[in-house]
Write a protein that holds these residues in place. Sequence first.
Motif, PDB file in Angstrom:
ATOM      1  N   GLU A   1       0.831  -1.204   0.000  1.00 32.31           N
ATOM      2  CA  GLU A   1       0.000   0.000   0.000  1.00 32.31           C
ATOM      3  C   GLU A   1       0.870   1.260   0.000  1.00 32.31           C
ATOM      4  OE1 GLU A   1      -2.619  -0.475   3.349  1.00 32.31           O
ATOM      5  OE2 GLU A   1      -3.825  -1.997   2.317  1.00 32.31           O
ATOM      6  N   ILE A   2       1.902   1.270   0.817  1.00 28.72           N
ATOM      7  CA  ILE A   2       2.808   2.425   0.849  1.00 28.72           C
ATOM      8  C   ILE A   2       3.512   2.568  -0.488  1.00 28.72           C
ATOM      9  CG2 ILE A   2       4.900   3.382   1.910  1.00 28.72           C
ATOM     10  CD1 ILE A   2       3.956   2.090   4.572  1.00 28.72           C
ATOM     11  N   LEU A   3       3.926   1.458  -1.074  1.00 28.44           N
ATOM     12  CA  LEU A   3       4.570   1.475  -2.388  1.00 28.44           C
ATOM     13  C   LEU A   3       3.687   2.191  -3.413  1.00 28.44           C
ATOM     14  CD1 LEU A   3       6.707   0.585  -4.480  1.00 28.44           C
ATOM     15  CD2 LEU A   3       5.535  -1.632  -4.575  1.00 28.44           C
ATOM     16  N   GLU A   4       2.398   1.911  -3.413  1.00 31.60           N
ATOM     17  CA  GLU A   4       1.494   2.554  -4.369  1.00 31.60           C
ATOM     18  C   GLU A   4       1.419   4.068  -4.139  1.00 31.60           C
ATOM     19  OE1 GLU A   4       0.343   1.129  -7.154  1.00 31.60           O
ATOM     20  OE2 GLU A   4       1.581  -0.529  -6.407  1.00 31.60           O
ATOM     21  N   GLU A   5       1.441   4.500  -2.875  1.00 34.64           N
ATOM     22  CA  GLU A   5       1.434   5.940  -2.586  1.00 34.64           C
ATOM     23  C   GLU A   5       2.723   6.602  -3.071  1.00 34.64           C
ATOM     24  OE1 GLU A   5      -1.405   5.816   1.386  1.00 34.64           O
ATOM     25  OE2 GLU A   5       0.744   6.022   1.646  1.00 34.64           O
ATOM     26  N   GLU A   6       3.847   5.922  -2.870  1.00 34.24           N
ATOM     27  CA  GLU A   6       5.127   6.476  -3.327  1.00 34.24           C
ATOM     28  C   GLU A   6       5.171   6.553  -4.849  1.00 34.24           C
ATOM     29  OE1 GLU A   6       6.630   7.945  -1.174  1.00 34.24           O
ATOM     30  OE2 GLU A   6       6.781   6.813   0.671  1.00 34.24           O
ATOM     31  N   LYS A   7       4.655   5.537  -5.496  1.00 34.65           N
ATOM     32  CA  LYS A   7       4.609   5.542  -6.965  1.00 34.65           C
ATOM     33  C   LYS A   7       3.709   6.665  -7.475  1.00 34.65           C
ATOM     34  CE  LYS A   7       4.055   1.350  -8.790  1.00 34.65           C
ATOM     35  NZ  LYS A   7       3.700  -0.094  -8.891  1.00 34.65           N
ATOM     36  N   ALA A   8       2.603   6.910  -6.775  1.00 34.81           N
ATOM     37  CA  ALA A   8       1.688   7.988  -7.180  1.00 34.81           C
ATOM     38  C   ALA A   8       2.371   9.349  -7.058  1.00 34.81           C
ATOM     39  CB  ALA A   8       0.413   7.939  -6.345  1.00 34.81           C
ATOM     40  N   MET A   9       3.130   9.554  -5.992  1.00 33.77           N
ATOM     41  CA  MET A   9       3.832  10.833  -5.827  1.00 33.77           C
ATOM     42  C   MET A   9       4.908  10.985  -6.892  1.00 33.77           C
ATOM     43  SD  MET A   9       4.006  13.661  -4.312  1.00 33.77           S
ATOM     44  CE  MET A   9       5.116  15.027  -4.042  1.00 33.77           C
ATOM     45  N   ALA A  10       5.665   9.935  -7.154  1.00 31.34           N
ATOM     46  CA  ALA A  10       6.700   9.993  -8.191  1.00 31.34           C
ATOM     47  C   ALA A  10       6.067  10.272  -9.552  1.00 31.34           C
ATOM     48  CB  ALA A  10       7.494   8.688  -8.231  1.00 31.34           C
ATOM     49  N   LYS A  11       4.932   9.674  -9.819  1.00 30.30           N
ATOM     50  CA  LYS A  11       4.233   9.882 -11.101  1.00 30.30           C
ATOM     51  C   LYS A  11       3.752  11.327 -11.206  1.00 30.30           C
ATOM     52  CE  LYS A  11       1.930   8.453 -14.840  1.00 30.30           C
ATOM     53  NZ  LYS A  11       2.352   9.235 -15.971  1.00 30.30           N
ATOM     54  N   TRP A  12       3.218  11.871 -10.106  1.00 33.77           N
ATOM     55  CA  TRP A  12       2.767  13.262 -10.126  1.00 33.77           C
ATOM     56  C   TRP A  12       3.946  14.177 -10.442  1.00 33.77           C
ATOM     57  CZ3 TRP A  12       3.685  18.037  -8.298  1.00 33.77           C
ATOM     58  CH2 TRP A  12       2.695  18.997  -8.474  1.00 33.77           C
ATOM     59  N   LEU A  13       5.057  13.959  -9.778  1.00 33.90           N
ATOM     60  CA  LEU A  13       6.247  14.784 -10.034  1.00 33.90           C
ATOM     61  C   LEU A  13       6.707  14.628 -11.476  1.00 33.90           C
ATOM     62  CD1 LEU A  13       8.119  14.134  -6.688  1.00 33.90           C
ATOM     63  CD2 LEU A  13       7.274  16.364  -7.470  1.00 33.90           C
ATOM     64  N   GLU A  14       6.736  13.400 -11.957  1.00 34.80           N
ATOM     65  CA  GLU A  14       7.145  13.160 -13.345  1.00 34.80           C
ATOM     66  C   GLU A  14       6.227  13.900 -14.320  1.00 34.80           C
ATOM     67  OE1 GLU A  14       7.330   9.421 -16.439  1.00 34.80           O
ATOM     68  OE2 GLU A  14       7.790   9.034 -14.335  1.00 34.80           O
ATOM     69  N   ASP A  15       4.938  13.814 -14.070  1.00 34.17           N
ATOM     70  CA  ASP A  15       3.960  14.457 -14.954  1.00 34.17           C
ATOM     71  C   ASP A  15       4.035  15.980 -14.919  1.00 34.17           C
ATOM     72  OD1 ASP A  15       3.043  11.945 -15.664  1.00 34.17           O
ATOM     73  OD2 ASP A  15       1.232  12.050 -14.416  1.00 34.17           O
ATOM     74  N   HIS A  16       4.538  16.549 -13.828  1.00 30.66           N
ATOM     75  CA  HIS A  16       4.573  18.005 -13.664  1.00 30.66           C
ATOM     76  C   HIS A  16       5.967  18.607 -13.754  1.00 30.66           C
ATOM     77  CE1 HIS A  16       0.621  16.919 -12.118  1.00 30.66           C
ATOM     78  NE2 HIS A  16       0.264  18.136 -12.441  1.00 30.66           N
ATOM     79  N   LEU A  17       6.972  17.770 -13.920  1.00 30.98           N
ATOM     80  CA  LEU A  17       8.355  18.251 -13.899  1.00 30.98           C
ATOM     81  C   LEU A  17       8.634  19.285 -14.989  1.00 30.98           C
ATOM     82  CD1 LEU A  17      10.907  17.864 -12.268  1.00 30.98           C
ATOM     83  CD2 LEU A  17      11.547  16.015 -13.799  1.00 30.98           C
ATOM     84  N   GLU A  18       8.206  19.011 -16.185  1.00 31.43           N
ATOM     85  CA  GLU A  18       8.469  19.953 -17.282  1.00 31.43           C
ATOM     86  C   GLU A  18       7.724  21.269 -17.061  1.00 31.43           C
ATOM     87  OE1 GLU A  18       7.958  20.237 -22.126  1.00 31.43           O
ATOM     88  OE2 GLU A  18       8.121  18.268 -21.197  1.00 31.43           O
TER      89      GLU A  18
END
Length: 168
Positions: free
Chosen positions: A133-150
């Motif tokens: 469950e924690i892994l999924e939350e960490e992946k969601a945060m990393a994905k949000w950052l990836e999607d907004h980095l540019e």
Amino acid sequence: MPDPRDHLLSWLKDAHAAEEQAITMLSNLDRRIENYPELKARIEQHIDETRRQSARVEECLKSLGSDTSMLKAVGTKLMGLGQGISGIFTSDEIAKGVLACYTFEHMEIASYRMLVGAAKQAGEPEVQRVCEEILEEEKAMAKWLEDHLEDLTQKFLAREATEATAKH
């Protein structure tokens, strides 16, 4: 032959210390974000998630008859504080803060993937479930950052070209 449970306990202590470091690092960044409301909101959301993650990892340790490592917790909190303070002195604090968060999320993703495997090997299904469950939350945060980095980078550069408050 070493017991997988020993590694599981050690890695859970590492994960707890990392969550405590993340709370410090994210909180320091959050306090200084002024001009990036979407980032600020997501960071605040993840601080709440991270506090819950820390508590859940601590519960896992207690369920296994252990506790957190005070030395690791203090050391990583100091590292998080140092990271926060170092950003104050850079003109591109927001860019470096986002980069640090993105990098940290991927370290946590790898850590929780290892914990899932260790918990499975040690025969600890509840610890495995919590780590998944924690892994999924960490992946969601990393994905949000990836999607907004540019977009965040472009906003930073545009603000820097027009005013002195780009860093926050």
